[in-house]
Write an enzyme that holds these catalytic residues in place. Structure first.
Site, PDB file in Angstrom:
ATOM      1  N   LYS A  40      -8.592  13.182   5.012  1.00  0.00           N
ATOM      2  CA  LYS A  40      -7.609  12.087   4.952  1.00  0.00           C
ATOM      3  C   LYS A  40      -6.626  12.309   6.085  1.00  0.00           C
ATOM      4  CE  LYS A  40      -6.841  13.573   0.711  1.00  0.00           C
ATOM      5  NZ  LYS A  40      -7.127  12.290   0.056  1.00  0.00           N
ATOM      6  N   ARG A  41      -5.788  11.317   6.359  1.00  0.00           N
ATOM      7  CA  ARG A  41      -4.781  11.534   7.393  1.00  0.00           C
ATOM      8  C   ARG A  41      -3.943  12.759   7.071  1.00  0.00           C
ATOM      9  NH1 ARG A  41      -4.091   7.574  11.439  1.00  0.00           N
ATOM     10  NH2 ARG A  41      -2.300   8.804  12.096  1.00  0.00           N
ATOM     11  N   LYS A  66     -14.892   7.758  -3.064  1.00  0.00           N
ATOM     12  CA  LYS A  66     -16.131   7.995  -2.311  1.00  0.00           C
ATOM     13  C   LYS A  66     -16.722   9.346  -2.678  1.00  0.00           C
ATOM     14  CE  LYS A  66     -13.939   5.250   1.220  1.00  0.00           C
ATOM     15  NZ  LYS A  66     -13.015   5.289   2.368  1.00  0.00           N
ATOM     16  N   HIS A  93       0.807  -1.234   0.000  1.00  0.00           N
ATOM     17  CA  HIS A  93       0.000   0.000   0.000  1.00  0.00           C
ATOM     18  C   HIS A  93       0.831   1.271   0.000  1.00  0.00           C
ATOM     19  CE1 HIS A  93      -3.929  -1.922   0.899  1.00  0.00           C
ATOM     20  NE2 HIS A  93      -3.162  -2.846   1.446  1.00  0.00           N
ATOM     21  N   LYS A 146       0.493  14.469   1.556  1.00  0.00           N
ATOM     22  CA  LYS A 146      -0.878  14.705   1.098  1.00  0.00           C
ATOM     23  C   LYS A 146      -1.140  16.205   0.887  1.00  0.00           C
ATOM     24  CE  LYS A 146      -2.573  10.550   3.511  1.00  0.00           C
ATOM     25  NZ  LYS A 146      -3.167   9.638   2.522  1.00  0.00           N
ATOM     26  N   THR A 190      -8.667   6.438  -1.568  1.00  0.00           N
ATOM     27  CA  THR A 190     -10.010   5.871  -1.683  1.00  0.00           C
ATOM     28  C   THR A 190     -11.073   6.929  -1.379  1.00  0.00           C
ATOM     29  OG1 THR A 190      -9.594   4.970   0.526  1.00  0.00           O
ATOM     30  CG2 THR A 190      -9.547   3.424  -1.315  1.00  0.00           C
TER      31      THR A 190
HETATM   32  C1  F55 Z   1      -0.975   2.038   8.950  1.00  0.00           C
HETATM   33  C2  F55 Z   1       0.029   1.550   9.739  1.00  0.00           C
HETATM   34  C3  F55 Z   1       1.300   1.462   9.230  1.00  0.00           C
HETATM   35 CL1  F55 Z   1       2.577   0.903  10.204  1.00  0.00          CL
HETATM   36  C4  F55 Z   1       1.579   1.804   7.930  1.00  0.00           C
HETATM   37  C5  F55 Z   1       0.565   2.287   7.155  1.00  0.00           C
HETATM   38  C6  F55 Z   1      -0.705   2.400   7.666  1.00  0.00           C
HETATM   39  C7  F55 Z   1      -1.785   2.948   6.852  1.00  0.00           C
HETATM   40  O1  F55 Z   1      -2.797   3.340   7.410  1.00  0.00           O
HETATM   41  N1  F55 Z   1      -1.611   3.006   5.520  1.00  0.00           N
HETATM   42  C8  F55 Z   1      -2.558   3.406   4.644  1.00  0.00           C
HETATM   43  O2  F55 Z   1      -3.677   3.753   5.008  1.00  0.00           O
HETATM   44  N2  F55 Z   1      -2.219   3.381   3.349  1.00  0.00           N
HETATM   45  C9  F55 Z   1      -3.170   3.759   2.345  1.00  0.00           C
HETATM   46  O3  F55 Z   1      -3.806   2.590   1.848  1.00  0.00           O
HETATM   47  C10 F55 Z   1      -4.895   2.908   1.008  1.00  0.00           C
HETATM   48  C11 F55 Z   1      -5.579   1.635   0.617  1.00  0.00           C
HETATM   49  O4  F55 Z   1      -4.808   0.932  -0.307  1.00  0.00           O
HETATM   50  C12 F55 Z   1      -4.421   3.700  -0.199  1.00  0.00           C
HETATM   51  O5  F55 Z   1      -5.539   4.107  -0.917  1.00  0.00           O
HETATM   52  C13 F55 Z   1      -3.615   4.933   0.238  1.00  0.00           C
HETATM   53  O6  F55 Z   1      -3.054   5.556  -0.898  1.00  0.00           O
HETATM   54  C14 F55 Z   1      -2.516   4.505   1.195  1.00  0.00           C
HETATM   55  O7  F55 Z   1      -1.844   5.640   1.686  1.00  0.00           O
END
Ligand code: F55
Length: 800
Positions: A534-535, A646, A348, A540, A642
């Site tokens: 988003k986070r 939405k 991801h 971002k 994502t």
């Molecule tokens: C959570 C914990 C760790 Cl240690 C590393 C990453 C994450 C996390 O939340 N990653 C995350 O949300 N990644 C996102 O995944 C989405 C689903 O595939 C993507 O759409 C997005 O681009 C990506 O940042």
């Protein structure tokens, strides 16, 4: 299921009576929710039992989706929707003088994830059940979810999320499915009389893993799958009589709290414990169930698929090896063949800092047997691949290197499939982050573009839109989201476009009411609702959005009598508690919001709202009200995104960089219906390669931009002497790692275009419709069907 309103009311009142021994008017809203939840469970209990039986009798291949995060959102309304009971329950409650929405809002929203990755896992659970895939989730039952965010003096403050305070009506504890997970101690291989070796352990820290199962209801299909979340407890005292307080704490800590970190390998021992805990418990229970119904292990690869959602569950690979060899006496080669047949992995992120690695010393101490197995995987990998690819490449790609266990490498080597989550992202995996492994295993790499559960994000979150769609093309789109395409001809239907605008207005009114009630800010509903949710992360680029707000602010201040198109800028974002820079941006947004919102010259023409505690439930409120979807990451950094999908499905137009799935959205809906801008990936990479990016040149070359940056440090924005300086320095002194300044001009140009275009409402609504009509491409059902066909090789329901 068949249920009359009268029967429902009777059942509900009797549930209240049974639970509380009192009458309805003597119950609280949460009490009513719990009673309703229990009743829904009862209505669905046969389906859950029958589903398990059905899969067993048909010897159906089982998919196990391993994820350290699941963000399911509230389940009451979605379960009722999928059981086709929503309108009956709503009506019944109304007749009893109760409001369904009020009761539903009292349900805690389980925040067992950080962001996109955890929400994706939840959308896929819903899709698997709706496609009649024998899909199981496997994760951790965190006692506390992601922190609750409040703002104090504009700063983020984190409070514990005690989501289990009133219990969880949807879960079933299954003590009889518990298992023991071992940590630490010593391990050796003891020769047996028959010549085999038996792993022996001493002084291990044993943890009891107790599963809590949650039913995942399929859409109108009488299927209920299982999401299994593990809780860490003390083992029964027969196995060990005395536990020191330190041991007790170490055990209960494991499932106590979700790591509030995304895209950043925290590198803590506790995190590694969490990872092995749910990986081991999950694999143990899979193998146990498999053995109960099969003789020998031969057919494992045909009957089981295990999916590794990001690297966090990668230890399922050595754990499966351990069980097959140590407990089921398979040879290495047989065990390895079965393991790689079973495993598949989704990446991801391409952010280097997010690729998990563990120091070997720590790893070996905590998981000695698993470490031995990884050493052997590494040895065999090197022996096999060095003659073909040479030492340099093999050193770069092996599971062990630089004193670290490299989780992504282990995941690729131990799986038969590796996928990225959007076409661009998958290409970058092949050419950049995982390029060495792509040379070794080109056939394993494939793309699976992310998808969203249209049921939750349109049917539930946007009921006015759903009704309009029903009236226009009938309701089959609810089962087949690709039918949304048939809305496209209504671009020429003025009446429809007018109704679409009315739907948006209704949703804006609902959001505005929430903002008024909870934040005391009054919003116009005729303004452009410009949304970034988003986070909070530097890549971002929420900062770019802030610059646009400051630009709009200065325009009005400089020309107070010039007409402007009113705007509301809406943010929702949590920052990792340890991510100092992200928290500085939060403070900046809040300070700018106060400055703008309180300025009488600005009035109601420009408003900024940062809605605290963003999560699934708040997303459900914001997304239907959005006109503009901000997807403005630096090209190459956002694997997919994502929220872009939405927002599109709810008729927002994307203001978007050429990154992640934005590219695919533009393709599906037509770029003329979005606002693309900014550097392309090759331009970003050229800057890296040549080392010739000069942020200061953009600053000095653009007086408008210079004024905005200077406002961070010259007192124009009050109350941010330190935070303003930090952000300014990140751009000028440290040369703007994420190319905010390089993209500023192109971004502003599109923002100005938006203001102009929004005034022509019929044309705007035509474009909103183009987005809605194309959103079926991004339905989770389709994405999951592709996983089922290409990776898991399991049957599923037809989508039409
Ligand atoms: C959570 C914990 C760790 Cl240690 C590393 C990453 C994450 C996390 O939340 N990653 C995350 O949300 N990644 C996102 O995944 C989405 C689903 O595939 C993507 O759409 C997005 O681009 C990506 O940042």
């Amino acid at each position: 299921m068949k249920l009359t309103t009268a029967q429902f009311k009777k059942d509900f009142l009797s549930e209240i009576e049974t639970l509380y021994s009192t009458s309805l008017d003597d119950t609280t809203t949460i009490g009513q929710f719990i009673a309703l939840g229990q009743l829904v469970r009862r209505y669905n209990s046969q389906s859950w039992t029958r589903t398990a039986k059905l899969y067993r009798e048909h010897h159906q291949k089982q998919v196990y989706y391993f994820s350290i995060e699941f963000l399911p959102g509230r389940l009451l309304a979605s379960n009722l929707l999928n059981l086709n009971l929503l309108s009956i329950v709503r009506k019944g409650l109304k007749e009893l003088g109760l409001d369904f929405e009020t009761i539903s809002r009292s349900e805690p929203d389980p925040a067992l994830g950080n962001g996109g990755l955890g929400r994706l896992a939840a959308c896929y659970m819903d899709a698997m059940a709706s496609l009649k895939i024998a899909g199981n989730g496997n994760g951790i039952r965190y006692r506390y979810g992601l922190f609750k965010q409040v703002f104090m003096d504009g700063y983020q403050v984190e409070l514990p999320d005690d989501w289990l305070h009133h219990g969880n009506v949807w879960e079933t504890r299954r003590d009889n499915k518990s298992c023991i997970v071992r940590f630490g101690g010593n391990v050796w291989l003891q020769p047996q009389p028959d010549g085999s070796l038996q792993a022996q352990y001493e002084n291990t820290d044993d943890v009891l893993a107790v599963p809590y199962d949650v039913g995942i209801v399929g859409y109108h299909n009488d299927i209920t799958n299982t999401l299994r979340l593990w809780s860490a407890e003390l083992p029964p005292s027969v196995t060990q009589t005395y536990y020191s307080q330190a041991q007790r704490d170490r055990i209960s800590e494991i499932s106590k709290v979700l790591y509030p970190d995304d895209s950043n390998s925290a590198g803590q021992q506790l995190r590694l414990r969490q990872e092995y805990f749910f990986s081991s418990a999950g694999v143990q229970s899979i193998v146990r169930d498999f053995c109960a119904t099969h003789h020998g292990m031969r057919s494992l690869g045909k009957k089981i698929a295990i999916h590794i959602n990001d690297t966090h569950p990668t230890l399922v690979i050595p754990e499966m090896m351990r069980l097959l060899m140590d407990e089921h006496h398979c040879s290495w080669d047989v065990a390895w063949t079965l393991t790689t047949q079973v495993m598949s992995y989704t990446n991801h992120t391409i952010l280097q800092e997010a690729l998990e690695t563990w120091p070997i010393g720590m790893f070996q101490g905590l998981l000695p047997r698993i470490y031995q197995i990884i050493v052997e995987i590494d040895r065999r990998y090197r022996a096999q691949q060095t003659p073909i690819f040479g030492k340099a490449l093999v050193d770069l790609t092996a599971p062990l290197g630089n004193g670290q266990v490299r989780m992504a490498h282990l995941a690729v080597i131990g799986s038969h499939s590796v996928n990225g989550v959007a076409p661009l992202h998958t290409e970058l995996l092949k050419t950049d982050v995982l390029r060495g492994l792509y040379q070794v295993y080109p056939e394993r790499f494939n793309n699976k573009t992310n998808g969203i559960a249209t049921r939750r994000w349109v049917q539930l979150a946007n009921q006015p839109l759903s009704q309009l769609i029903d009236q226009t093309i009938g309701s089959s789109w609810r089962r087949q989201p690709d039918l949304l395409q048939t809305l496209l001809p209504y671009q020429q239907d003025d009446h429809f476009l007018h109704q679409l605008a009315q739907v948006k207005l209704t949703n804006k009114q609902a959001l505005a009411a929430y903002v008024q009630r909870t934040m005391g800010i009054k919003l116009r509903t005729d303004a452009i609702y410009d949304v970034q949710i988003k986070r909070l992360h530097a890549y971002k680029r929420q900062l770019l959005h802030v610059f646009e707000i400051l630009r709009e602010y200065f325009v009005i201040k400089d020309h107070p009598d010039q007409p402007v198109v009113p705007r509301v800028h809406i943010f929702g974002a949590k920052a990792a508690p340890s991510y100092h820079y992200a928290k500085a941006i939060i403070k900046l947004i809040n300070v700018v919001a106060d400055m703008v919102n309180q300025d009488p010259v600005i009035g109601d023409r420009l408003k900024v709202v940062f809605i605290p505690n963003y999560g699934v439930s708040i997303a459900e409120l914001i997304i239907p009200a959005a006109d503009v979807s901000e997807q403005i990451s630096t090209a190459s950094k956002e694997a997919s995104g994502t929220s872009n999908m939405k927002l599109m499905a709810n008729g927002a137009l994307s203001l978007a960089t050429y990154d992640g799935a934005n590219i695919d959205i533009m393709q599906a809906a037509g770029a003329e219906n979005e606002y693309p801008f900014g550097l392309r990936v090759h331009e970003v990479y050229d800057y890296y390669q040549r080392g010739n990016y000069r942020a200061a040149a953009f600053y000095n070359g653009n007086p408008e931009l210079k004024r905005i940056l200077d406002s961070l440090i010259n007192g124009t924005i009050p109350g941010i002497p330190t935070v303003g300086r930090e952000i300014y320095d990140s751009l000028i002194r440290y040369n703007d790692e994420f190319f905010v300044l390089a993209d500023y001009q192109a971004y502003v140009k599109q923002q100005q275009q938006i203001s102009q275009d929004f005034q022509d409402q019929p044309t705007w609504q035509q474009r909103a419709l183009a987005n809605i009509a194309a959103s079926g491409h991004f339905a989770a059902d389709l994405a999951v069907a592709r996983y089922a066909d290409d990776i898991w090789q399991v049957p599923h329901d037809r989508l039409n």
